[in-house]
Design an enzyme around this catalytic site. Structure first.
Site, PDB file in Angstrom:
ATOM      1  N   SER A   1     -25.647 -72.866  60.569  1.00 20.80           N
ATOM      2  CA  SER A   1     -26.291 -72.702  58.673  1.00 20.80           C
ATOM      3  C   SER A   1     -26.744 -73.776  57.815  1.00 20.80           C
ATOM      4  O   SER A   1     -26.554 -74.754  57.939  1.00 20.80           O
ATOM      5  CB  SER A   1     -24.512 -72.817  57.969  1.00 20.80           C
ATOM      6  OG  SER A   1     -23.856 -71.761  59.553  1.00 20.80           O
TER       7      SER A   1
ATOM      8  N   SER B   1     -24.653 -70.172  66.048  1.00 19.48           N
ATOM      9  CA  SER B   1     -25.036 -71.181  65.753  1.00 19.48           C
ATOM     10  C   SER B   1     -24.886 -72.046  65.822  1.00 19.48           C
ATOM     11  O   SER B   1     -23.438 -72.044  65.950  1.00 19.48           O
ATOM     12  CB  SER B   1     -24.422 -70.500  64.132  1.00 19.48           C
ATOM     13  OG  SER B   1     -24.878 -71.082  63.179  1.00 19.48           O
TER      14      SER B   1
ATOM     15  N   CYS C   1     -16.207 -70.860  58.408  1.00 20.65           N
ATOM     16  CA  CYS C   1     -16.718 -72.720  58.746  1.00 20.65           C
ATOM     17  C   CYS C   1     -15.178 -73.484  58.517  1.00 20.65           C
ATOM     18  O   CYS C   1     -14.462 -73.360  57.906  1.00 20.65           O
ATOM     19  CB  CYS C   1     -17.581 -73.773  58.685  1.00 20.65           C
ATOM     20  SG  CYS C   1     -17.473 -75.075  59.480  1.00 20.65           S
TER      21      CYS C   1
END
Ligand SMILES: Cc1cc2nc3c(=O)[nH]c(=O)nc-3n(C[C@H](O)[C@H](O)[C@H](O)COP(=O)(O)OP(=O)(O)OC[C@H]3O[C@@H](n4cnc5c(N)ncnc54)[C@H](O)[C@@H]3O)c2cc1C
Ligand SMILES: Cc1cc2nc3c(=O)[nH]c(=O)nc-3n(C[C@H](O)[C@H](O)[C@H](O)COP(=O)(O)O)c2cc1C
Ligand code: FES
Lengths: 277, 310
Positions: free
Chosen positions: B54, B29, B135
């Protein structure tokens, strides 16, 4: 010592040239940038403010290069306001570059605004290779005309013409750069047209050149974050402008359904291009 | 499609939960991940599956540049700030997806963010979700959510209550124990775990004394995090008996094999793209294939977790 071009190099601004009230050229010493190919760009760090992709401008000073910045939003204005002696960071040069065809006789360069920057470096190549060149520069009005003298100087060893057009007719030919192109491409045969500037202008250039079966190279701009082909923010369809571009030829352009139509903003959302003057 | 036939190779096919991939390489990602045309190109170049950038409920601009710093030696520091076009716009982007095994990465602050997003994607031609709970550089999204066990539980249950597609939870190395977060995800019904995300890190320019990233702190990716990734995959797959997708510093086929021996059913590639471009996928798959042949194995899945017994 081997230099990793991806690492930020801190450079000192040695000199500043005021091109127009809103455009300045900042000159700095950097060997890698001084050897950049026409069409390549730098990622320019304005410490704690922004990082912007900017074309590498040429400098007369040995081992030096420059950037030419138009004052606009936050980052570009901060850069525009930098003084001699202040520092910036650079990484690159990145991207591919304009190419010259073997046995090329005649070239046409056409651009507007800061799109002229990569074409100036190209002009010095035309001079070096003795290729006759016509350079069409578009601006809105007289106060926004810049680089005319330099272009004549850079092309001094070849047969050349520098044509300036202004939308309001306050200087040079009245009308757009592409109006002028439409006239001269009918009369003269060019080996290749090189263009950089507002994308709808480049789209017209591409259409005109295709009509007359002239080869084209166009340097595109897209929103860039990494500049090194990982984030994907600069994509035009399946191509990455920072890596596979910024220069695309007529074959690439023909396949690019987003060329002259779609621009992705910082979030990656698509919007329609409406940037022509 | 004929040009893809060279990538259809049963020796490389892997199953992860209900997914069946033609090979174990997946785009991580945040890399190249916003354009359907690019996904199509990746598929032509032999990718096993693609994870999107994302996506959040609303478009996000992310942080100002610099957002990505190259540290050299195969590593990057980034704080992009989860910039993404938002679920509405991105669902239109991928509406035309025909053949790419596409996993949508989702990010949000609370369970209520996820249902509207899943509703926008679930009827499209996508093959699953990856929930980004890791994250390391955006407050109240990603890692901070991953640190709240009750929220992790609610998010996964919310998505699973609506969608039958496989759901992977991406975990990272942060404040909470990675095994504990993976356990919560498993208990809530996750079909697999992706490990690992980037690790909080920083770099300072010594000429100016200034942090380079606009966000100052970001996430480290690439070669330096590989061995941490291997450890995480090993521990999660061994203790939890749940399918794991390995990620972090995979640059070569040897790295990919090492992740699979540690327990990964597939591996994601990210930073290597900055060095080699998307050729990395076919190069790594063909390396894995040669290794399998040399070892006399019939299928890549035989590698998964082989190191557990020692
Ligand atoms: C390859 C390339 C070469 C360029 N060369 C020059 C040049 O020589 N001289 C020059 O003045 N400008 C150049 N630009 C444009 C420049 O990067 C900035 O877009 C411009 O200076 C506006 O900055 P700002 O701070 O005013 O932007 P903002 O006010 O923050 O944004 C205005 C618009 O600028 C554009 N922009 C902002 N940041 C970026 C970014 N990181 N990447 C791409 N576009 C961005 C976006 O379209 C944005 O909508 C070039 C761009 C590219 C991609
Ligand atoms: C520029 C960049 C952007 C990223 N964006 C995301 C993201 O949006 N969501 C996510 O789950 N991981 C994101 N990551 C993390 C990667 O998916 C991956 O977990 C990490 O880079 C480790 O793998 P690598 O070493 O192969 O790069 C990003 C990484 C980078 C470098
Ligand atoms: S700017 Fe990141 S891929 Fe081009």
């Amino acid at each position: 010592m081997h230099i990793n071009i991806d690492h930020i190099r801190i450079v000192n601004i040695d000199n500043i040239i005021e091109e127009t009230p809103s455009i300045r050229t900042l000159i700095f010493r950097d060997k890698l940038s001084s050897n950049a190919h026409p069409g390549q760009f730098l990622m320019v760090w304005i410490p704690r403010v922004e990082e912007l992709p900017l074309s590498v401008m040429i400098s007369d000073k040995k081992m030096h290069a420059a950037i030419t910045i138009r004052k606009g939003g936050f980052g570009s204005t901060a850069l525009f306001n930098k003084k001699v002696g202040e520092i910036i960071g650079i990484r690159g040069p990145y991207g591919n570059h304009f190419t010259i065809i073997k046995n090329m006789k005649k070239a046409l360069l056409i651009g507007g605004g800061t799109g002229l920057v990569p074409l100036m470096r190209l002009a010095t190549k035309m001079n070096e290779f003795g290729i006759n060149s016509t350079f069409v520069m578009g601006a809105r009005s007289k106060t926004e005309v810049f680089f005319e003298k330099q272009a004549n100087r850079f092309l001094k060893n070849t047969k050349h013409k520098v044509i300036v057009t202004t939308d309001d007719g306050s200087y040079g030919f009245k009308g757009s750069a592409t109006d002028t192109l439409a006239t001269i491409i009918k009369e003269e045969k060019f080996d290749r047209v090189y263009t950089c500037g507002p994308e709808l202008m480049m789209k017209k250039v591409f259409a005109l050149a295709s009509e007359y079966s002239v080869s084209v190279e166009a340097s595109l701009e897209r929103y860039m974050k990494c500049g090194i082909g990982i984030c994907g923010s600069c994509c035009v369809g399946e191509q990455l402008v920072c890596k596979e571009g910024t220069v695309f030829n007529e074959k690439d352009l023909r396949l690019m359904t987003e060329f002259g139509r779609i621009y992705r903003d910082k979030t990656g959302r698509k919007s329609h291009i409406v940037d022509y003057n | 499609m004929k040009q893809n036939s060279k990538y259809n190779n049963d020796i490389l096919r892997v199953n992860i939960s209900s997914l069946s991939l033609r090979n174990p390489t997946i785009l991580a990602s945040g890399f190249l991940g916003i354009s359907q045309e690019l996904f199509n190109k990746l598929y032509r170049y032999g990718v096993g599956a693609v994870v999107s950038k994302s996506i959040s409920t609303q478009p996000m601009e992310g942080y100002k540049n610099p957002t990505v710093v190259s540290l050299g030696n195969g590593s990057y520091l980034n704080a992009v700030g989860l910039s993404n076009p938002g679920a509405e716009s991105f669902s239109k982007e991928v509406i035309s997806n025909k053949q790419v095994p596409l996993i949508i990465s989702l990010v949000g602050s609370t369970d209520s963010d996820f249902l509207p997003m899943v509703k926008k994607f679930d009827h499209l031609n996508i093959c699953g979700y990856e929930i980004n709970l890791s994250c390391p550089h955006v407050t109240q999204m990603g890692m901070e959510v991953g640190d709240d066990p009750e929220m992790v539980n609610r998010i996964i249950k919310t998505v699973k209550s609506y969608s039958r597609k496989p759901l992977f939870v991406k975990v990272g190395v942060g404040n909470s124990d990675i095994i504990a977060v993976a356990q919560i995800a498993k208990d809530a019904g996750a079909d697999g775990i992706t490990a690992i995300n980037t690790i909080r890190a920083m770099t300072i320019d010594i000429e100016t004394s200034m942090p380079i990233l606009s966000n100052r702190i970001g996430g480290l990716s690439g070669k330096p995090i590989k061995s941490i990734g291997i450890r995480c995959v090993y521990e999660i797959s061994k203790k939890l008996k749940i399918p794991v997708i390995g990620c972090g510093g995979v640059f070569t086929w040897e790295d990919a094999v090492e992740f699979m021996l540690a327990g990964a059913s597939a591996i994601q590639l990210g930073s290597v793209i900055g060095y080699e471009g998307i050729i990395a996928f076919s190069r790594i798959t063909s390396g894995i294939k040669k290794y399998l042949e040399r070892k006399g194995l019939k299928n890549a899945m035989e590698l998964i977790g082989l190191a557990h017994k020692y």
